[in-house]
Scaffold this motif. Sequence first.
Motif, PDB file in Angstrom:
ATOM      1  N   SER A  51       0.827  -1.195   0.000  1.00  0.00           N
ATOM      2  CA  SER A  51       0.000   0.000   0.000  1.00  0.00           C
ATOM      3  C   SER A  51       0.867   1.253   0.000  1.00  0.00           C
ATOM      4  O   SER A  51       1.513   1.581   0.998  1.00  0.00           O
ATOM      5  N   THR A  52       0.879   1.964  -1.138  1.00  0.00           N
ATOM      6  CA  THR A  52       1.673   3.188  -1.217  1.00  0.00           C
ATOM      7  C   THR A  52       1.103   4.274  -0.302  1.00  0.00           C
ATOM      8  O   THR A  52       1.845   5.104   0.229  1.00  0.00           O
ATOM      9  N   SER A  53      -0.225   4.273  -0.098  1.00  0.00           N
ATOM     10  CA  SER A  53      -0.824   5.286   0.774  1.00  0.00           C
ATOM     11  C   SER A  53      -0.410   5.070   2.232  1.00  0.00           C
ATOM     12  O   SER A  53      -0.128   6.025   2.954  1.00  0.00           O
ATOM     13  N   LEU A  54      -0.365   3.818   2.666  1.00  0.00           N
ATOM     14  CA  LEU A  54       0.063   3.534   4.039  1.00  0.00           C
ATOM     15  C   LEU A  54       1.543   3.836   4.232  1.00  0.00           C
ATOM     16  O   LEU A  54       1.951   4.357   5.271  1.00  0.00           O
ATOM     17  N   ILE A  55       2.354   3.524   3.221  1.00  0.00           N
ATOM     18  CA  ILE A  55       3.780   3.847   3.309  1.00  0.00           C
ATOM     19  C   ILE A  55       3.959   5.361   3.379  1.00  0.00           C
ATOM     20  O   ILE A  55       4.752   5.879   4.176  1.00  0.00           O
ATOM     21  N   GLY A  56       3.187   6.089   2.552  1.00  0.00           N
ATOM     22  CA  GLY A  56       3.238   7.544   2.605  1.00  0.00           C
ATOM     23  C   GLY A  56       2.783   8.080   3.948  1.00  0.00           C
ATOM     24  O   GLY A  56       3.340   9.046   4.469  1.00  0.00           O
ATOM     25  N   ARG A 117      -3.397  -4.446  -1.243  1.00  0.00           N
ATOM     26  CA  ARG A 117      -4.331  -5.428  -0.712  1.00  0.00           C
ATOM     27  C   ARG A 117      -5.061  -4.831   0.489  1.00  0.00           C
ATOM     28  O   ARG A 117      -4.665  -3.816   1.050  1.00  0.00           O
ATOM     29  N   HIS A 118      -6.148  -5.473   0.887  1.00  0.00           N
ATOM     30  CA  HIS A 118      -6.939  -5.005   2.025  1.00  0.00           C
ATOM     31  C   HIS A 118      -6.107  -5.043   3.299  1.00  0.00           C
ATOM     32  O   HIS A 118      -5.330  -5.969   3.532  1.00  0.00           O
ATOM     33  N   SER A 119      -6.257  -3.999   4.135  1.00  0.00           N
ATOM     34  CA  SER A 119      -5.490  -3.922   5.374  1.00  0.00           C
ATOM     35  C   SER A 119      -6.383  -3.472   6.532  1.00  0.00           C
ATOM     36  O   SER A 119      -6.700  -2.286   6.662  1.00  0.00           O
ATOM     37  N   THR A 120      -6.757  -4.420   7.377  1.00  0.00           N
ATOM     38  CA  THR A 120      -7.541  -4.094   8.572  1.00  0.00           C
ATOM     39  C   THR A 120      -6.705  -3.264   9.547  1.00  0.00           C
ATOM     40  O   THR A 120      -7.214  -2.328  10.174  1.00  0.00           O
ATOM     41  N   VAL A 121      -5.422  -3.610   9.637  1.00  0.00           N
ATOM     42  CA  VAL A 121      -4.520  -2.870  10.530  1.00  0.00           C
ATOM     43  C   VAL A 121      -4.419  -1.415  10.085  1.00  0.00           C
ATOM     44  O   VAL A 121      -4.465  -0.489  10.905  1.00  0.00           O
ATOM     45  N   ALA A 167      -7.469  10.986   7.336  1.00  0.00           N
ATOM     46  CA  ALA A 167      -8.799  10.850   6.740  1.00  0.00           C
ATOM     47  C   ALA A 167      -8.705  10.382   5.294  1.00  0.00           C
ATOM     48  O   ALA A 167      -9.470   9.513   4.852  1.00  0.00           O
ATOM     49  N   VAL A 168      -7.751  10.957   4.560  1.00  0.00           N
ATOM     50  CA  VAL A 168      -7.577  10.586   3.153  1.00  0.00           C
ATOM     51  C   VAL A 168      -7.206   9.112   3.019  1.00  0.00           C
ATOM     52  O   VAL A 168      -7.792   8.379   2.219  1.00  0.00           O
ATOM     53  N   VAL A 169      -6.231   8.695   3.799  1.00  0.00           N
ATOM     54  CA  VAL A 169      -5.778   7.296   3.724  1.00  0.00           C
ATOM     55  C   VAL A 169      -6.888   6.352   4.180  1.00  0.00           C
ATOM     56  O   VAL A 169      -7.098   5.302   3.564  1.00  0.00           O
ATOM     57  N   LEU A 170      -7.600   6.731   5.239  1.00  0.00           N
ATOM     58  CA  LEU A 170      -8.690   5.894   5.734  1.00  0.00           C
ATOM     59  C   LEU A 170      -9.761   5.710   4.659  1.00  0.00           C
ATOM     60  O   LEU A 170     -10.210   4.591   4.396  1.00  0.00           O
ATOM     61  N   VAL A 171     -10.172   6.820   4.036  1.00  0.00           N
ATOM     62  CA  VAL A 171     -11.186   6.739   2.982  1.00  0.00           C
ATOM     63  C   VAL A 171     -10.681   5.883   1.822  1.00  0.00           C
ATOM     64  O   VAL A 171     -11.407   5.034   1.281  1.00  0.00           O
ATOM     65  N   GLY A 172      -9.420   6.094   1.455  1.00  0.00           N
ATOM     66  CA  GLY A 172      -8.847   5.305   0.368  1.00  0.00           C
ATOM     67  C   GLY A 172      -8.820   3.822   0.666  1.00  0.00           C
ATOM     68  O   GLY A 172      -9.156   2.996  -0.189  1.00  0.00           O
ATOM     69  N   LEU A 173      -8.406   3.476   1.887  1.00  0.00           N
ATOM     70  CA  LEU A 173      -8.345   2.063   2.274  1.00  0.00           C
ATOM     71  C   LEU A 173      -9.732   1.425   2.301  1.00  0.00           C
ATOM     72  O   LEU A 173      -9.921   0.290   1.849  1.00  0.00           O
ATOM     73  N   LEU A 175     -12.520   2.509   0.672  1.00  0.00           N
ATOM     74  CA  LEU A 175     -13.077   2.425  -0.683  1.00  0.00           C
ATOM     75  C   LEU A 175     -12.402   1.328  -1.499  1.00  0.00           C
ATOM     76  O   LEU A 175     -13.051   0.631  -2.286  1.00  0.00           O
ATOM     77  N   ASN A 176     -11.095   1.172  -1.297  1.00  0.00           N
ATOM     78  CA  ASN A 176     -10.379   0.114  -2.008  1.00  0.00           C
ATOM     79  C   ASN A 176     -10.840  -1.258  -1.535  1.00  0.00           C
ATOM     80  O   ASN A 176     -10.979  -2.198  -2.332  1.00  0.00           O
ATOM     81  N   ALA A 177     -11.106  -1.375  -0.229  1.00  0.00           N
ATOM     82  CA  ALA A 177     -11.513  -2.670   0.325  1.00  0.00           C
ATOM     83  C   ALA A 177     -12.958  -3.019  -0.023  1.00  0.00           C
ATOM     84  O   ALA A 177     -13.294  -4.194  -0.195  1.00  0.00           O
ATOM     85  N   THR A 178     -13.820  -1.998  -0.146  1.00  0.00           N
ATOM     86  CA  THR A 178     -15.250  -2.268  -0.347  1.00  0.00           C
ATOM     87  C   THR A 178     -15.706  -2.125  -1.797  1.00  0.00           C
ATOM     88  O   THR A 178     -16.519  -2.917  -2.276  1.00  0.00           O
ATOM     89  N   LEU A 179     -15.185  -1.095  -2.487  1.00  0.00           N
ATOM     90  CA  LEU A 179     -15.675  -0.826  -3.847  1.00  0.00           C
ATOM     91  C   LEU A 179     -14.612  -0.944  -4.930  1.00  0.00           C
ATOM     92  O   LEU A 179     -14.935  -0.893  -6.118  1.00  0.00           O
TER      93      LEU A 179
END
Length: 229
Positions: A51-56, A117-121, A167-173, A175-179
């Motif tokens: 996840s590039t967003s989580l690394i960022g 990939r999906h990340s609950t953490v 907030a941005v990363v949370l929304v991204g994660l 939306l990626n996991a659900t849609l």
Amino acid sequence: MLLMTIRVETTATTERRALLSRRIRWFVGITITYNVIEAVVALVEGTRVSSTSLIGFGLDSVIEVSSAAAVAWQFAGTDPEAREKVALRIIAVSFFALAAYVAVDAVRGLLGAADARHSTVGIALTAVSLVVMPVLSYAQRRAGRELGSASAVADSKQTLLCTYLSAVVLVGLVLNATLGWSWADPIAALVIAAIAMREGRNAWRGESCCAPVLPGSAATPERACDCCD
């Protein structure tokens, strides 16, 4: 009698400034500790799920630590005001570095550089940060405004920016996991990059924008640093 009144007010001012300085050191210490933990978790989990967003997000935490450390260094000295300009420069560079990384990472995301990939953490981590960061930012900003410290105010904005990024990363994660909407996160991240650039410029120019609030002054903590908003 007038001389006595002036002495009492001067003492009160000195004691209040000392109290505010201690508060800022505490807030900075808490911010550094939390962000170190946040950075480790985000970087490890981001690498695991590609996840590039989580690394960022993890790298943003590293930058936040450098910003908070600059304020801690400033208030560790006997004359914090003498170190104000250097601390502001460090904070400004941190903002610029964050803006650059987020912008590049967002463009890479839009170009489909990696499928996370999906990340609950990751979702849990950003949700917690969304609650913790605004509280720390508000507390430090209020103390910084009353003290008249531009660097403390600038660092509180760095913390607040981390809230937006959370907030941005949370929304991204989510939306990626659900849609499966992989484009949502990088688009929002470009907005964050623009905000970071603006705050970096403000910090770079803000070495004297905050005036201390003195007893009996018409200024209030909210008005003392209007130019820092």
